[in-house]
Write a protein that holds these residues in place. Structure first.
Motif, short mmCIF file in Angstrom:
data_model
loop_
_atom_site.label_atom_id
_atom_site.label_comp_id
_atom_site.label_asym_id
_atom_site.label_seq_id
_atom_site.Cartn_x
_atom_site.Cartn_y
_atom_site.Cartn_z
N THR A 471 -25.15 -35.47 -25.32
CA THR A 471 -25.58 -36.18 -26.52
C THR A 471 -27.10 -36.21 -26.61
OG1 THR A 471 -23.58 -37.56 -26.47
CG2 THR A 471 -25.45 -38.37 -27.76
N ALA A 472 -27.75 -36.50 -25.51
CA ALA A 472 -29.21 -36.52 -25.51
C ALA A 472 -29.76 -35.15 -25.88
CB ALA A 472 -29.73 -36.95 -24.14
N TRP A 473 -29.14 -34.11 -25.35
CA TRP A 473 -29.62 -32.75 -25.66
C TRP A 473 -29.43 -32.42 -27.15
CZ3 TRP A 473 -32.61 -29.50 -23.16
CH2 TRP A 473 -32.79 -28.23 -23.72
N THR A 546 -28.50 -42.73 -30.66
CA THR A 546 -29.93 -42.64 -30.96
C THR A 546 -30.68 -42.41 -29.65
OG1 THR A 546 -30.28 -45.04 -30.72
CG2 THR A 546 -29.75 -44.20 -32.93
N LEU A 547 -31.77 -41.67 -29.75
CA LEU A 547 -32.63 -41.41 -28.60
C LEU A 547 -34.04 -41.80 -29.00
CD1 LEU A 547 -33.00 -40.26 -25.74
CD2 LEU A 547 -33.27 -37.99 -26.77
N HIS A 548 -34.55 -42.88 -28.39
CA HIS A 548 -35.86 -43.40 -28.77
C HIS A 548 -36.62 -43.86 -27.54
CE1 HIS A 548 -38.94 -45.25 -31.22
NE2 HIS A 548 -38.74 -46.41 -30.65
N GLU A 549 -37.82 -43.31 -27.37
CA GLU A 549 -38.71 -43.68 -26.26
C GLU A 549 -37.98 -43.64 -24.92
OE1 GLU A 549 -40.55 -47.41 -27.20
OE2 GLU A 549 -41.92 -46.50 -28.65
N GLY A 550 -37.23 -42.56 -24.71
CA GLY A 550 -36.59 -42.35 -23.42
C GLY A 550 -35.34 -43.15 -23.18
N LEU A 552 -31.35 -43.66 -24.48
CA LEU A 552 -30.21 -43.22 -25.28
C LEU A 552 -29.24 -44.38 -25.44
CD1 LEU A 552 -28.35 -41.00 -26.58
CD2 LEU A 552 -27.43 -40.65 -24.26
N SER A 553 -28.89 -44.68 -26.70
CA SER A 553 -27.86 -45.67 -27.00
C SER A 553 -26.76 -44.95 -27.77
CB SER A 553 -28.43 -46.82 -27.83
OG SER A 553 -27.41 -47.72 -28.21
N ALA A 554 -25.52 -45.12 -27.33
CA ALA A 554 -24.41 -44.42 -27.99
C ALA A 554 -23.10 -45.14 -27.71
CB ALA A 554 -24.33 -42.97 -27.51
N ALA A 555 -22.23 -45.10 -28.71
CA ALA A 555 -20.87 -45.61 -28.52
C ALA A 555 -20.00 -44.43 -28.12
CB ALA A 555 -20.36 -46.24 -29.81
N VAL A 556 -19.47 -44.47 -26.92
CA VAL A 556 -18.60 -43.40 -26.41
C VAL A 556 -17.19 -43.95 -26.36
CG1 VAL A 556 -18.17 -41.79 -24.53
CG2 VAL A 556 -20.52 -42.48 -25.05
N ASP A 557 -16.32 -43.35 -27.19
CA ASP A 557 -14.93 -43.83 -27.33
C ASP A 557 -14.90 -45.33 -27.62
OD1 ASP A 557 -13.90 -41.30 -26.93
OD2 ASP A 557 -13.74 -41.56 -24.75
N GLY A 558 -15.82 -45.74 -28.50
CA GLY A 558 -15.81 -47.12 -28.99
C GLY A 558 -16.64 -48.10 -28.19
N ILE A 559 -17.08 -47.75 -26.99
CA ILE A 559 -17.85 -48.66 -26.15
C ILE A 559 -19.31 -48.22 -26.16
CG2 ILE A 559 -18.16 -49.61 -23.84
CD1 ILE A 559 -15.19 -49.09 -23.35
N THR A 560 -20.20 -49.12 -26.58
CA THR A 560 -21.62 -48.79 -26.66
C THR A 560 -22.26 -48.92 -25.29
OG1 THR A 560 -21.71 -49.56 -28.95
CG2 THR A 560 -23.80 -49.35 -27.78
N ARG A 561 -23.00 -47.90 -24.92
CA ARG A 561 -23.64 -47.86 -23.61
C ARG A 561 -25.10 -47.46 -23.76
NH1 ARG A 561 -19.32 -47.67 -19.85
NH2 ARG A 561 -17.33 -47.09 -20.83
N ARG A 562 -25.85 -47.63 -22.67
CA ARG A 562 -27.29 -47.36 -22.68
C ARG A 562 -27.65 -46.56 -21.44
NH1 ARG A 562 -31.88 -49.86 -20.53
NH2 ARG A 562 -33.71 -49.98 -21.90
N TRP A 563 -28.49 -45.54 -21.64
CA TRP A 563 -28.99 -44.74 -20.52
C TRP A 563 -30.49 -44.53 -20.68
CZ3 TRP A 563 -24.52 -43.57 -23.16
CH2 TRP A 563 -23.35 -43.43 -22.42
N ARG A 564 -31.21 -44.51 -19.58
CA ARG A 564 -32.58 -43.99 -19.58
C ARG A 564 -32.48 -42.48 -19.54
NH1 ARG A 564 -36.56 -47.83 -17.65
NH2 ARG A 564 -35.59 -49.74 -16.86
N VAL A 565 -33.35 -41.80 -20.26
CA VAL A 565 -33.28 -40.35 -20.34
C VAL A 565 -34.66 -39.76 -20.14
CG1 VAL A 565 -32.79 -38.37 -21.84
CG2 VAL A 565 -31.31 -40.38 -21.91
N VAL A 566 -34.72 -38.73 -19.30
CA VAL A 566 -35.91 -37.90 -19.19
C VAL A 566 -35.48 -36.49 -19.54
CG1 VAL A 566 -37.71 -37.00 -17.67
CG2 VAL A 566 -36.91 -39.35 -17.40
N LEU A 567 -36.16 -35.88 -20.50
CA LEU A 567 -35.66 -34.63 -21.07
C LEU A 567 -36.82 -33.71 -21.41
CD1 LEU A 567 -32.79 -34.46 -23.66
CD2 LEU A 567 -34.86 -33.14 -24.04
#
Length: 671
Positions: A471-473, A546-550, A552-567
């Motif tokens: 998703t981040a990619w 959404t990917l903002h300032e490193g 990632l926030s996304a609902a995966v199969d209905g559950i919203t989760r948060r990840w730090r991303v370096v890309l």
């Protein structure tokens, strides 16, 4: 106070000294090797002078060149930092003879304490508990073997001069003694220029607890409480903290008194550290005194609200220690502080030190709870000539439990792209029950190292991390498409869009990622943060991504989760707050062919210098037999035969400097 000082060091400690000097209005003079011409300490100092080639012997260990720069630049004093010349009594004498001030203890104190053997003898004479052993100057191997039998096994062989875990071996039986003695002496000579060793009884499951001491020229000597450094790997400190979770108020008083007594026996001036080995029952023994500032000094600063470098400067300038320190037998600590060392090294390859450009370097933002001491920034190079430390992370809070949480948050904010790093190892370390419960001893990590290393998981076994990375990619690719279109010859072409749209059906894109070296393809339908992802038989519906300032926030199969991303254009790393996963982007329709390592040759794992060559053309060797020893990044590496066979050619000699992947030994083709 001084107007200008020279810093006879590099990296994070030079940068750290510069920060204090700038706050005090003291001008700084840096010195640098050819390899460090663009280093951070050079850029931060008021002026920087070149002093020689990249090897320490050609630059940072050249006391005469450093003193000449101090004179020419108008410096009044020299701060040696730690390592290099910091515990060299001859250098301290030369500084004083040049009419300059050495910011450290007197050369006489160094000579008595710089030798572990002499220090033990002096402490024993003063009634400080010492571990039974042999500290004599007679280094005849036969005599040392007899002394080893007298002391009993297990015992430790230690370089009499030096520190940092170099030149130390544990020997558990008489037949192991001779080869370990040879190896220890060789490492001691390479690291410290002297091969003298001492022997001492090895205390099983000990703790390593040290006391910060300070003395001034007015006869005042104090201790600034303890630091525990028991979390070690091959005698290298990994985690340091204060106060110790093991030390009781009563034990702190006894050990503090012993530390002050040891320093007073020397009329000690400036910063020093008295190190003790502590048994499980609280019995403690003098180990050594480091006549310098320690790498782990920030934890003391964080809990006491002191600047130890400022204290060093004021004491060296002739000032008295603050009255608040002199009046209190023990300084009350405020909260708990923990330090970790972020290195360019590969834990999965035996912590092999790394080198190369830091293509990306994300470190946590400094705050009241997190301190970062570093000598590099993004774009800098970790060279092969010096210690591969990237940064020290120091976390503080009111309790140990809270400080561990702060440290976990700080580690989650770290990302290193370029040379491999030990960040995942550190994250597992601060979550391990032995660390959390404070029941670590100096050998625990070596005995249970597998528990601290990332498990050998199969590629694709964590689909949630895979889908987060995909998703981040996708979001990254879509965000870059307008910019690329504007730069093209036809900015309005529909083919320049990255949404995968197709006439009559949902478009499909393929995102190919390498997961632990295995290619994984993810089919993606959709765009703009809403996707259906398919990886084999595993599927996910992603919405509101959404990917903002490193982040990632996304609902995966209905559950919203948060990840730090370096890309970047090659890699994507996602961190869910507990665990990080890294993936490498691959062409969607190309399969990478991984070459197989040859079993007919021994290659250099990294640039370095060949120390010993044991292989001879024509001889038969067994699988795992040591063929060469090379020195790189301040450590010795044993290079062994990949299989049994006959040596066909030896393509390196002792003293040769070799590049990474250079073929050093060839074995004849099997059978």
């Amino acid at each position: 106070m001084f107007k200008r000082i020279l810093i006879a060091n590099r990296g994070e400690i030079a940068c750290r000294i510069i920060r204090t000097c700038r706050r005090l209005g003291i001008e700084t003079v840096a010195v640098h090797s050819d390899a460090d011409a663009g280093a951070q300490h050079v850029r931060l100092a008021d002026v920087a002078w070149p002093i020689g080639g990249p090897r320490p012997a050609d630059s940072y260990l050249r006391g005469d060149a450093i003193i000449e720069v101090a004179r020419a630049s108008g410096a009044e004093a020299i701060h040696p930092g730690y390592g290099f010349l910091s515990e060299n009594a001859d250098f301290a004498d030369a500084v004083e003879r040049a009419g300059l001030v050495f910011i450290g203890p007197a050369a006489d104190s160094m000579r008595r304490m710089g030798s572990k053997a002499g220090a033990k003898e002096l402490m024993a004479a003063r009634g400080v508990p010492v571990v039974p052993g042999y500290t004599g100057e007679d280094q005849d191997p036969a005599l040392l073997a007899r002394e080893a039998s007298r002391i009993g096994f297990p015992l430790m062989i230690k370089a009499a001069h030096g520190g940092g875990g170099k030149g130390m071996r544990i020997v558990r039986s008489a037949d192991e003694f001779a080869p370990n003695l040879e190896s220890c002496q060789r490492e001691a000579k390479n690291a410290f220029g002297r091969e003298r060793v001492l022997l001492e009884r090895y205390i099983e499951q000990p703790r390593h607890i040290e006391f910060q001491v300070f003395g001034d020229r007015h006869g005042n000597i104090v201790h600034l409480n303890e630091r525990e450094c028991s979390a070690q790997r091959r005698y290298q400190k990994v985690l340091e903290e204060t106060p110790s979770p093991f030390v009781t108020p009563s034990l702190r008083e006894k050990m503090g008194d012993a530390a002050v007594a040891a320093a007073r026996a020397l009329d000690y001036v400036n910063a020093g550290t008295v190190e003790f080995i502590v048994g499980p029952a609280g019995d403690f023994y003098f180990m050594e005194i480091n006549t310098r500032l320690q790498v782990e000094h920030p934890v003391t600063e964080m809990v006491l609200g002191l600047d130890l470098v400022e204290l060093q400067l004021r004491v060296a300038a002739g000032e008295e220690l603050p009255g608040s320190l002199i009046r209190n037998k023990a300084v009350p600590a405020n909260g708990h502080a923990i330090e970790l060392r972020l290195y360019a090294e590969d834990p999965d390859q035996g912590f092999l030190p790394g080198s190369g450009t830091l293509d990306k370097l994300h470190l946590p933002a400094p705050s009241a709870h997190v301190r970062v001491d570093s000598g590099v920034v993004e774009g800098d190079t970790v060279t092969i000539f010096y210690d591969p430390m990237i940064a020290k992370l120091i976390a503080w809070d009111t309790t140990r439990e809270a400080a561990l949480v702060r440290m976990r948050e700080a580690l989650a904010a770290c990302a290193v792209v370029g040379p491999k790093s030990n960040v995942e190892f550190l994250e597992r370390l601060v979550r391990h029950p032995a660390i959390v419960e404070g029941r670590i001893d100096t050998g625990y990590l070596d005995r249970h190292l597998d528990e601290f290393l990332a498990p050998r998981a199969e590629a694709g076994e964590d689909p949630l991390a895979l889908f987060a990375a995909t998703t981040a990619w996708l979001l990254h690719e879509e965000a870059a498409a307008p910019r690329l279109a504007r730069a093209s010859g036809d900015p309005f072409s529909p083919w320049a869009q990255a949404d995968g749209w197709r006439l009559g059906h949902r478009g499909k894109r393929i995102v190919a990622l390498l997961d632990r070296g295995t290619r994984v393809e993810v089919g993606a339908h959709g765009a703009a943060g809403r996707y259906r992802l398919d990886a084999g038989s595993t599927h996910a519906e992603v919405e509101r991504a959404t990917l903002h300032e490193g982040v990632l926030s996304a609902a995966v199969d209905g559950i919203t989760r948060r990840w730090r991303v370096v890309l970047d254009d090659e890699r994507v790393t996602v961190h869910d707050g507990d665990r990080r996963r890294s993936f490498t982007h691959a062409p969607a329709f190309a399969y990478a062919a991984a070459g197989e390592a040859s079993g007919d040759r021994v290659v250099a794992p990294m640039p370095g210098r060949i120390v010993v060559v044991k292989a001879k053309p024509g001889e038969d060797v067994a699988e795992g037999q040591e063929l060469l020893v090379m020195e790189a990044m301040k450590m010795e590496l044993s290079l062994k035969a990949p299989r049994a066979g006959r040596v066909e050619a030896v393509q390196a000699a002792a003293g040769d400097f070799v590049e990474a992947d250079a073929v050093l030994v060839r074995l004849a083709q099997a059978g």
